[in-house]
Design a protein around this motif. Structure first.
Motif, PDB file in Angstrom:
ATOM      1  N   THR A   1      15.619  23.530 -13.128  1.00  0.00           N
ATOM      2  CA  THR A   1      16.201  22.510 -13.604  1.00  0.00           C
ATOM      3  C   THR A   1      14.810  22.029 -13.931  1.00  0.00           C
ATOM      4  O   THR A   1      15.326  20.533 -14.458  1.00  0.00           O
ATOM      5  N   SER A   2      13.547  22.150 -13.374  1.00  0.00           N
ATOM      6  CA  SER A   2      12.338  21.224 -14.125  1.00  0.00           C
ATOM      7  C   SER A   2      12.177  21.345 -16.335  1.00  0.00           C
ATOM      8  O   SER A   2      11.633  20.638 -16.722  1.00  0.00           O
ATOM      9  N   ALA A   3      13.081  22.878 -15.923  1.00  0.00           N
ATOM     10  CA  ALA A   3      13.397  22.536 -17.809  1.00  0.00           C
ATOM     11  C   ALA A   3      13.925  21.689 -18.193  1.00  0.00           C
ATOM     12  O   ALA A   3      13.984  21.440 -19.347  1.00  0.00           O
ATOM     13  N   GLY A   4      14.887  21.908 -17.635  1.00  0.00           N
ATOM     14  CA  GLY A   4      16.171  20.678 -17.785  1.00  0.00           C
ATOM     15  C   GLY A   4      15.509  19.289 -17.828  1.00  0.00           C
ATOM     16  O   GLY A   4      15.984  18.099 -18.429  1.00  0.00           O
ATOM     17  N   ALA A   5      14.701  18.797 -16.511  1.00  0.00           N
ATOM     18  CA  ALA A   5      14.039  17.472 -16.373  1.00  0.00           C
ATOM     19  C   ALA A   5      13.502  16.838 -18.173  1.00  0.00           C
ATOM     20  O   ALA A   5      13.215  15.990 -18.648  1.00  0.00           O
ATOM     21  N   PHE A   6      12.559  18.320 -18.344  1.00  0.00           N
ATOM     22  CA  PHE A   6      11.816  17.882 -19.005  1.00  0.00           C
ATOM     23  C   PHE A   6      12.440  17.806 -20.488  1.00  0.00           C
ATOM     24  O   PHE A   6      11.944  16.892 -21.617  1.00  0.00           O
ATOM     25  N   LEU A   7      13.586  18.226 -20.361  1.00  0.00           N
ATOM     26  CA  LEU A   7      14.165  18.253 -22.346  1.00  0.00           C
ATOM     27  C   LEU A   7      14.767  16.942 -21.891  1.00  0.00           C
ATOM     28  O   LEU A   7      15.303  16.027 -23.073  1.00  0.00           O
ATOM     29  N   SER A   8      14.821  16.874 -20.760  1.00  0.00           N
ATOM     30  CA  SER A   8      15.464  14.776 -20.550  1.00  0.00           C
ATOM     31  C   SER A   8      14.819  14.109 -20.506  1.00  0.00           C
ATOM     32  O   SER A   8      14.813  12.621 -21.636  1.00  0.00           O
ATOM     33  N   PHE A   9      13.143  14.392 -20.518  1.00  0.00           N
ATOM     34  CA  PHE A   9      12.027  13.095 -20.531  1.00  0.00           C
ATOM     35  C   PHE A   9      11.585  13.348 -22.155  1.00  0.00           C
ATOM     36  O   PHE A   9      11.887  12.308 -22.131  1.00  0.00           O
ATOM     37  N   LYS A  10      12.293  14.204 -22.657  1.00  0.00           N
ATOM     38  CA  LYS A  10      11.611  13.959 -23.848  1.00  0.00           C
ATOM     39  C   LYS A  10      12.598  13.493 -24.717  1.00  0.00           C
ATOM     40  O   LYS A  10      12.608  12.458 -25.515  1.00  0.00           O
ATOM     41  N   LEU A  11      14.089  13.430 -24.259  1.00  0.00           N
ATOM     42  CA  LEU A  11      14.391  12.305 -24.810  1.00  0.00           C
ATOM     43  C   LEU A  11      14.669  11.243 -24.589  1.00  0.00           C
ATOM     44  O   LEU A  11      15.135  10.206 -25.281  1.00  0.00           O
ATOM     45  N   ARG A  12      14.395  10.943 -23.654  1.00  0.00           N
ATOM     46  CA  ARG A  12      14.162   9.878 -23.111  1.00  0.00           C
ATOM     47  C   ARG A  12      13.055   9.248 -23.886  1.00  0.00           C
ATOM     48  O   ARG A  12      12.837   7.821 -24.439  1.00  0.00           O
ATOM     49  N   GLU A  13      12.062   9.454 -23.901  1.00  0.00           N
ATOM     50  CA  GLU A  13      10.758   9.260 -24.551  1.00  0.00           C
ATOM     51  C   GLU A  13      10.919   8.869 -26.185  1.00  0.00           C
ATOM     52  O   GLU A  13      10.538   8.129 -26.818  1.00  0.00           O
ATOM     53  N   LYS A  14      11.746   9.902 -27.442  1.00  0.00           N
ATOM     54  CA  LYS A  14      12.033   9.410 -28.566  1.00  0.00           C
ATOM     55  C   LYS A  14      12.801   7.588 -28.136  1.00  0.00           C
ATOM     56  O   LYS A  14      12.881   7.584 -28.796  1.00  0.00           O
ATOM     57  N   MET A  15      13.491   7.927 -27.235  1.00  0.00           N
ATOM     58  CA  MET A  15      13.959   6.095 -27.367  1.00  0.00           C
ATOM     59  C   MET A  15      12.868   4.999 -26.582  1.00  0.00           C
ATOM     60  O   MET A  15      13.120   4.190 -27.676  1.00  0.00           O
ATOM     61  N   LEU A  16      12.130   5.558 -26.619  1.00  0.00           N
ATOM     62  CA  LEU A  16      10.788   4.495 -25.916  1.00  0.00           C
ATOM     63  C   LEU A  16      10.446   4.412 -26.870  1.00  0.00           C
ATOM     64  O   LEU A  16      10.125   3.150 -27.408  1.00  0.00           O
TER      65      LEU A  16
ATOM     66  N   GLU B   1      18.862   3.221 -31.541  1.00  0.00           N
ATOM     67  CA  GLU B   1      20.307   2.965 -30.819  1.00  0.00           C
ATOM     68  C   GLU B   1      20.908   4.883 -30.617  1.00  0.00           C
ATOM     69  O   GLU B   1      21.718   5.103 -29.318  1.00  0.00           O
ATOM     70  N   LYS B   2      20.841   5.016 -31.530  1.00  0.00           N
ATOM     71  CA  LYS B   2      21.236   6.761 -31.446  1.00  0.00           C
ATOM     72  C   LYS B   2      20.381   7.532 -30.152  1.00  0.00           C
ATOM     73  O   LYS B   2      21.407   8.648 -29.668  1.00  0.00           O
ATOM     74  N   TYR B   3      19.544   7.695 -30.194  1.00  0.00           N
ATOM     75  CA  TYR B   3      18.546   8.737 -28.991  1.00  0.00           C
ATOM     76  C   TYR B   3      18.915   8.013 -26.826  1.00  0.00           C
ATOM     77  O   TYR B   3      19.346   7.921 -26.894  1.00  0.00           O
ATOM     78  N   SER B   4      19.008   6.473 -27.701  1.00  0.00           N
ATOM     79  CA  SER B   4      19.416   5.689 -26.055  1.00  0.00           C
ATOM     80  C   SER B   4      21.150   6.123 -25.555  1.00  0.00           C
ATOM     81  O   SER B   4      21.930   7.429 -24.474  1.00  0.00           O
ATOM     82  N   LYS B   5      21.981   7.184 -26.813  1.00  0.00           N
ATOM     83  CA  LYS B   5      23.137   7.064 -26.611  1.00  0.00           C
ATOM     84  C   LYS B   5      23.290   8.706 -26.113  1.00  0.00           C
ATOM     85  O   LYS B   5      23.837   9.017 -25.026  1.00  0.00           O
ATOM     86  N   ARG B   6      22.190   9.041 -26.851  1.00  0.00           N
ATOM     87  CA  ARG B   6      22.294  10.972 -26.426  1.00  0.00           C
ATOM     88  C   ARG B   6      21.320  10.593 -25.470  1.00  0.00           C
ATOM     89  O   ARG B   6      21.926  11.492 -24.707  1.00  0.00           O
ATOM     90  N   CYS B   7      20.670   9.973 -24.374  1.00  0.00           N
ATOM     91  CA  CYS B   7      20.188   9.969 -23.225  1.00  0.00           C
ATOM     92  C   CYS B   7      21.658   9.768 -22.089  1.00  0.00           C
ATOM     93  O   CYS B   7      20.778  10.775 -21.116  1.00  0.00           O
ATOM     94  N   GLU B   8      22.128   8.112 -22.774  1.00  0.00           N
ATOM     95  CA  GLU B   8      22.809   7.917 -21.367  1.00  0.00           C
ATOM     96  C   GLU B   8      23.558   9.444 -21.178  1.00  0.00           C
ATOM     97  O   GLU B   8      24.109  10.140 -20.446  1.00  0.00           O
ATOM     98  N   LYS B   9      24.088  10.314 -22.081  1.00  0.00           N
ATOM     99  CA  LYS B   9      25.119  11.448 -22.521  1.00  0.00           C
ATOM    100  C   LYS B   9      24.235  12.792 -22.099  1.00  0.00           C
ATOM    101  O   LYS B   9      25.224  13.497 -21.125  1.00  0.00           O
ATOM    102  N   ASP B  10      23.711  13.156 -22.486  1.00  0.00           N
ATOM    103  CA  ASP B  10      22.638  13.947 -22.292  1.00  0.00           C
ATOM    104  C   ASP B  10      22.064  14.298 -21.400  1.00  0.00           C
ATOM    105  O   ASP B  10      21.542  15.160 -20.308  1.00  0.00           O
ATOM    106  N   SER B  11      21.369  13.405 -20.446  1.00  0.00           N
ATOM    107  CA  SER B  11      19.392  13.289 -19.853  1.00  0.00           C
ATOM    108  C   SER B  11      19.994  14.455 -18.760  1.00  0.00           C
ATOM    109  O   SER B  11      19.778  15.149 -18.201  1.00  0.00           O
ATOM    110  N   LYS B  12      21.193  13.556 -18.042  1.00  0.00           N
ATOM    111  CA  LYS B  12      22.193  14.325 -16.702  1.00  0.00           C
ATOM    112  C   LYS B  12      23.142  15.988 -17.008  1.00  0.00           C
ATOM    113  O   LYS B  12      21.909  16.696 -16.200  1.00  0.00           O
ATOM    114  N   ILE B  13      23.209  16.192 -18.426  1.00  0.00           N
ATOM    115  CA  ILE B  13      24.080  17.267 -18.815  1.00  0.00           C
ATOM    116  C   ILE B  13      22.598  18.072 -18.278  1.00  0.00           C
ATOM    117  O   ILE B  13      22.619  19.476 -17.603  1.00  0.00           O
TER     118      ILE B  13
END
Length: 143
Positions: A7-22, A114-126
Motif C-alpha cells: 500500500t505504501s508503494a502505491g501511495a508513493f507512486l501516487s505521490f510522485k504523479l502528484r509531484e509532477k503535476m505540482l 493538464e496531462k499530469y492532472s488528468k493522470r493524477c485524477e485517474k491513476d492515484s487512487k488506482i
C-alpha cells in the motif's frame, strides 16, 4: 506488514504523479512571474524561485541556467530537456523575444500540467488500491 508495504508503494507512486503535476503548475506560475519581472526588475531566475515560494522547483540550480546542463527532476526526460533549453535561453535575447519564448514554454508546460492532472485524477487512487489488493493477495498466499 506485507499489506502495509505494498500500500505504501502505491501511495508513493501516487505521490510522485502528484509531484509532477505540482512542478508543472509552479513552472507555469514562474513563467508569469518572469514575464512581469523582465519588464521591470530583471532579477535572476534563481532569485525569483527562492523569493516566491516555489518549493517544488528546488532542483533548478545555477548550473542548469548558465551551462544548459540537463535537469534531474521528477518530470519526464522530454520535459526536462525542454525546461533545460528554456532556462538556458533566458537572458540571451531582447525582452520582446524572451516574452514570446516564455509564452511558448508556458503553453507547453501547461499542457504537461493538464496531462499530469488528468493522470493524477485517474491513476492515484488506482495505485493505492492496487497496492492494497496486491498486499492482501500476497498475504493470503503466504498464509
Amino acid at each position: 506488514m506485507i499489506v502495509f508495504s505494498t500500500t505504501s508503494a502505491g501511495a508513493f507512486l501516487s505521490f510522485k504523479l502528484r509531484e509532477k503535476m505540482l512542478i508543472c503548475r509552479e513552472l507555469v506560475s514562474l513563467c508569469d512571474i518572469i514575464s512581469i519581472d523582465i519588464s521591470f526588475r530583471k532579477n535572476s531566475v534563481l532569485y525569483l524561485i527562492e523569493n516566491n515560494g516555489f518549493e517544488h522547483l528546488s532542483f533548478i540550480t545555477a548550473d542548469c541556467i548558465t551551462d544548459g546542463n540537463a535537469l534531474n527532476s521528477p518530470l519526464g526526460s522530454e520535459e526536462n530537456k525542454e525546461l533545460a533549453r528554456f532556462l538556458f535561453s533566458l537572458g540571451k535575447t531582447d525582452a520582446k523575444t524572451q516574452l514570446k519564448m516564455i509564452e511558448g514554454f508556458k503553453s507547453y508546460i501547461s499542457l504537461c500540467a493538464e496531462k499530469y492532472s488528468k493522470r493524477c485524477e485517474k491513476d492515484s487512487k488506482i495505485y493505492i488500491v492496487l497496492g492494497l489488493f496486491c498486499g492482501l493477495i500476497i498475504s493470503f498466499t503466504v498464509i
